[in-house]
Design a protein around this motif. Structure first.
Motif, PDB file in Angstrom:
ATOM      1  N   ALA A 197       0.708  -1.294   0.001  1.00 21.52           N
ATOM      2  CA  ALA A 197       0.145  -0.271   0.122  1.00 21.52           C
ATOM      3  C   ALA A 197       0.186   0.828   0.101  1.00 21.52           C
ATOM      4  O   ALA A 197       0.656   1.943  -0.926  1.00 21.52           O
ATOM      5  N   VAL A 198       2.121   1.375   1.079  1.00 21.97           N
ATOM      6  CA  VAL A 198       2.602   2.546   1.183  1.00 21.97           C
ATOM      7  C   VAL A 198       3.840   3.128  -0.465  1.00 21.97           C
ATOM      8  O   VAL A 198       3.634   4.048  -0.945  1.00 21.97           O
ATOM      9  N   THR A 199       3.740   1.280  -1.006  1.00 24.97           N
ATOM     10  CA  THR A 199       4.611   1.426  -2.297  1.00 24.97           C
ATOM     11  C   THR A 199       3.243   1.551  -3.476  1.00 24.97           C
ATOM     12  O   THR A 199       4.759   2.682  -4.945  1.00 24.97           O
ATOM     13  N   LEU A 200       2.450   1.345  -3.603  1.00 23.27           N
ATOM     14  CA  LEU A 200       1.736   2.186  -4.678  1.00 23.27           C
ATOM     15  C   LEU A 200       1.291   3.572  -4.392  1.00 23.27           C
ATOM     16  O   LEU A 200       0.864   3.832  -5.884  1.00 23.27           O
ATOM     17  N   LEU A 209     -12.189 -19.069  -3.604  1.00 20.07           N
ATOM     18  CA  LEU A 209     -12.203 -18.220  -2.785  1.00 20.07           C
ATOM     19  C   LEU A 209     -12.697 -16.322  -2.625  1.00 20.07           C
ATOM     20  O   LEU A 209     -13.272 -16.713  -3.244  1.00 20.07           O
ATOM     21  N   ILE A 210     -12.330 -15.392  -2.079  1.00 17.08           N
ATOM     22  CA  ILE A 210     -12.702 -14.315  -1.964  1.00 17.08           C
ATOM     23  C   ILE A 210     -11.775 -13.356  -2.144  1.00 17.08           C
ATOM     24  O   ILE A 210     -10.696 -13.206  -0.551  1.00 17.08           O
ATOM     25  N   ALA A 211     -12.118 -11.661  -2.180  1.00 17.62           N
ATOM     26  CA  ALA A 211     -10.877 -10.563  -1.975  1.00 17.62           C
ATOM     27  C   ALA A 211     -11.603  -9.489  -1.783  1.00 17.62           C
ATOM     28  O   ALA A 211     -11.572  -8.154  -2.610  1.00 17.62           O
ATOM     29  N   PRO A 212     -12.521  -9.094   0.148  1.00 17.54           N
ATOM     30  CA  PRO A 212     -12.919  -8.251   0.097  1.00 17.54           C
ATOM     31  C   PRO A 212     -11.055  -7.062   0.516  1.00 17.54           C
ATOM     32  O   PRO A 212      -9.993  -7.496   0.439  1.00 17.54           O
ATOM     33  N   ALA A 213     -11.951  -6.083   0.666  1.00 17.04           N
ATOM     34  CA  ALA A 213     -10.818  -5.189   0.640  1.00 17.04           C
ATOM     35  C   ALA A 213     -10.600  -4.978   1.747  1.00 17.04           C
ATOM     36  O   ALA A 213     -11.927  -4.878   3.212  1.00 17.04           O
ATOM     37  N   LEU A 214      -9.185  -4.322   2.200  1.00 19.40           N
ATOM     38  CA  LEU A 214      -8.753  -3.378   3.530  1.00 19.40           C
ATOM     39  C   LEU A 214      -8.757  -2.645   2.842  1.00 19.40           C
ATOM     40  O   LEU A 214      -7.825  -1.700   2.271  1.00 19.40           O
ATOM     41  N   LEU A 215      -9.992  -1.531   3.410  1.00 24.37           N
ATOM     42  CA  LEU A 215      -9.933   0.250   2.951  1.00 24.37           C
ATOM     43  C   LEU A 215      -8.795   1.104   3.664  1.00 24.37           C
ATOM     44  O   LEU A 215      -8.610   0.559   5.199  1.00 24.37           O
ATOM     45  N   ASP A 216      -8.245   1.899   3.332  1.00 28.41           N
ATOM     46  CA  ASP A 216      -8.035   3.008   3.424  1.00 28.41           C
ATOM     47  C   ASP A 216      -5.821   2.185   4.280  1.00 28.41           C
ATOM     48  O   ASP A 216      -5.901   2.786   4.921  1.00 28.41           O
ATOM     49  N   THR A 217      -5.706   0.997   3.143  1.00 25.50           N
ATOM     50  CA  THR A 217      -4.388   0.282   3.744  1.00 25.50           C
ATOM     51  C   THR A 217      -3.244   0.768   3.782  1.00 25.50           C
ATOM     52  O   THR A 217      -2.367   1.043   4.662  1.00 25.50           O
ATOM     53  N   ASP A 218      -3.264   1.792   3.530  1.00 24.87           N
ATOM     54  CA  ASP A 218      -1.413   2.793   3.180  1.00 24.87           C
ATOM     55  C   ASP A 218      -1.901   3.626   4.792  1.00 24.87           C
ATOM     56  O   ASP A 218      -0.654   4.256   5.121  1.00 24.87           O
ATOM     57  N   ILE A 219      -3.212   4.063   4.999  1.00 24.98           N
ATOM     58  CA  ILE A 219      -2.058   5.807   6.177  1.00 24.98           C
ATOM     59  C   ILE A 219      -3.175   4.720   7.706  1.00 24.98           C
ATOM     60  O   ILE A 219      -3.027   5.045   8.298  1.00 24.98           O
ATOM     61  N   LYS A 220      -4.050   3.531   7.795  1.00 27.63           N
ATOM     62  CA  LYS A 220      -3.961   2.540   9.287  1.00 27.63           C
ATOM     63  C   LYS A 220      -2.166   2.169   9.265  1.00 27.63           C
ATOM     64  O   LYS A 220      -1.567   2.264   8.678  1.00 27.63           O
ATOM     65  N   PRO A 221      -2.732   2.313  10.760  1.00 30.09           N
ATOM     66  CA  PRO A 221      -1.196   1.475  11.662  1.00 30.09           C
ATOM     67  C   PRO A 221      -1.258   0.137  11.229  1.00 30.09           C
ATOM     68  O   PRO A 221      -2.345  -0.433  10.974  1.00 30.09           O
ATOM     69  N   ASP A 268       5.348   2.340   9.773  1.00 30.96           N
ATOM     70  CA  ASP A 268       4.443   1.644  11.247  1.00 30.96           C
ATOM     71  C   ASP A 268       3.190   2.243  12.201  1.00 30.96           C
ATOM     72  O   ASP A 268       4.252   3.245  13.471  1.00 30.96           O
ATOM     73  N   ARG A 269       3.008   3.829  10.939  1.00 31.54           N
ATOM     74  CA  ARG A 269       1.921   4.499  12.510  1.00 31.54           C
ATOM     75  C   ARG A 269       1.563   5.486  11.431  1.00 31.54           C
ATOM     76  O   ARG A 269       0.295   5.176  10.101  1.00 31.54           O
TER      77      ARG A 269
END
Length: 390
Positions: free
Chosen positions: A229-232, A266-278, A389-390
């Motif tokens: 997420a951070v690299t994207l 399988l299912i591929a649901p989303a972890l929303l806002d992955t880049d900004i969550k600790p 990690d913040r």
């Protein structure tokens, strides 16, 4: 007036079966509120509404199978008056001689006709606590008859038909195959891979977990998800959608996590806002998502909003995986099994935990050079987990 339609919850969903309404006519609806439960080939999904308003009419009834995009309900916008009922035959009209209405005619023209409900239907509905506003009448001029109420009660009492587990698995395999066939036929895939040393990342993780209780400890997968997420953020052409011949970069990074189901598929649901969550929050949400996914309890936004998918084979997987892009997304990142490997560094040879990361990407949007740079920056990000990690 707003039409609430059955939303698309992925490229492998063409239709769904309404299981339950969570609202009724007259209820106020807020953004993000769960208003219905719909059965797809993979799970029973809580469907959210993203408009505010008041429920005016429920068009679809439980048990009905409907295509994606079909109107399910009518909402009134905030402040909008309920729709007027069409006047019945014989309603007063302006007098032909003067163009004016008599007082009696004026009252008749401005009063909304009462809905016709047979006394037997009204009494039976009251005895069984049935909301008459939710019933579509089949009698003359839409009047509600006793049989209309009885049918609603019988439908509610009857168990929902459920296909045997083997049939659901077969149906799931069918829709997955259809979506992947479409992907391979329509999307010009290219592939790249990079073996990433994880000695520093896993060392940091071990030290971090030593400070935590057992219930708060992190798994290596959360490092991989957060690093992607951070690299994207520096590679927007890998994070978005290709629709109607054009690419649109996503404004958020919602990582879809491929979760295998115990019965297969399988299912591929989303972890929303992955880049900004600790990392701690990602860990909690991942565990919750996995539990609900395998229990067949997901929200429509979790299935419709992934901007990229990550598949992680885990400890029992192979060392490499090259996935198929899930349209309309334009990229998929795969991680094989973390394993110790011989590693050459600073002129010496040692054993190092490492993982092979792969990228499957859409050549209409990006090329191999950018894909390779993404993997190199992903590798660099995993050398410094303490920085994000913040």
């Amino acid at each position: 007036m707003i039409e609430f339609t059955l939303p698309s919850m992925g490229a492998d969903m063409d239709e769904g079966t309404l299981l339950e309404w969570k609202v009724k006519p007259g209820d106020a609806v807020k953004r993000g509120q769960v208003v219905a439960v719909v059965d797809t080939s993979k799970a029973a999904v809580d469907v959210e509404c993203w408009q505010e308003g008041v429920v005016d009419e429920l068009i679809t009834q439980p048990g009905e199978k409907i295509p994606v995009g079909t109107p399910m309900a009518i909402l009134l916008e905030p402040g909008e008056a309920p729709r007027a009922v069409a006047p019945t035959q014989g309603a007063a009209r302006p007098r032909a001689d003067s163009g004016q209405l008599t007082p009696t005619e004026a009252i008749a023209a401005t009063t909304t006709p009462r809905r016709k409900i047979s006394p037997a239907a009204r009494r039976y509905a009251q005895e069984h606590h049935i909301d008459l506003d939710a019933i579509t009448g089949t009698g003359p001029q839409g009047s509600v008859a006793l049989d209309d109420v009885r049918q609603i009660i019988a439908r509610a009492a009857a168990p929902m038909p459920t296909a045997p587990a083997v049939d659901r698995i077969a149906e799931m395999r069918k829709v997955i195959a259809s979506a992947m066939e479409h992907s391979k036929r329509e999307i010009p895939h290219y592939y790249a891979s990079e073996t990433i040393p994880l000695g520093k990342a896993l060392g940091w993780l071990a030290a971090e977990n030593a400070k935590r209780s057992i219930g708060e400890r992190l798994l290596p997968v959360v490092l991989l998800l957060k690093a992607v997420a951070v690299t994207l953020k520096r590679f927007p052409e890998l994070n978005g959608f290709y629709r109607e011949g054009a690419f649109a970069a996503a404004q958020k990074v919602n990582v879809g996590v491929a979760i295998s189901l115990r019965q297969g598929g399988l299912i591929a649901p989303a972890l929303l806002d992955t880049d900004i969550k600790p990392l701690t929050q990602i860990m909690h949400e991942l565990m919750d998502l996995t539990t609900r996914c395998r229990a067949g309890s997901l929200k429509s936004s979790e299935l419709s909003e992934p901007t990229i998918t990550v598949t992680n084979l885990g400890e029992q997987g192979a060392t490499e995986v090259f996935g198929v892009i899930y349209p309309p997304q334009v990229a998929l990142v795969g991680f094989g099994r973390i394993a110790e490997r011989p590693w050459a560094e600073s002129g010496g040879l040692k054993v190092m935990p490492a993982v092979t990361a792969s990228l499957s990407a859409d050549h209409r949007v990006s090329d191999g050079h950018r894909g390779a740079l993404f993997l190199l920056e992903l590798s660099e990000a995993l050398q410094h987990p303490e920085e994000w990690d913040r």
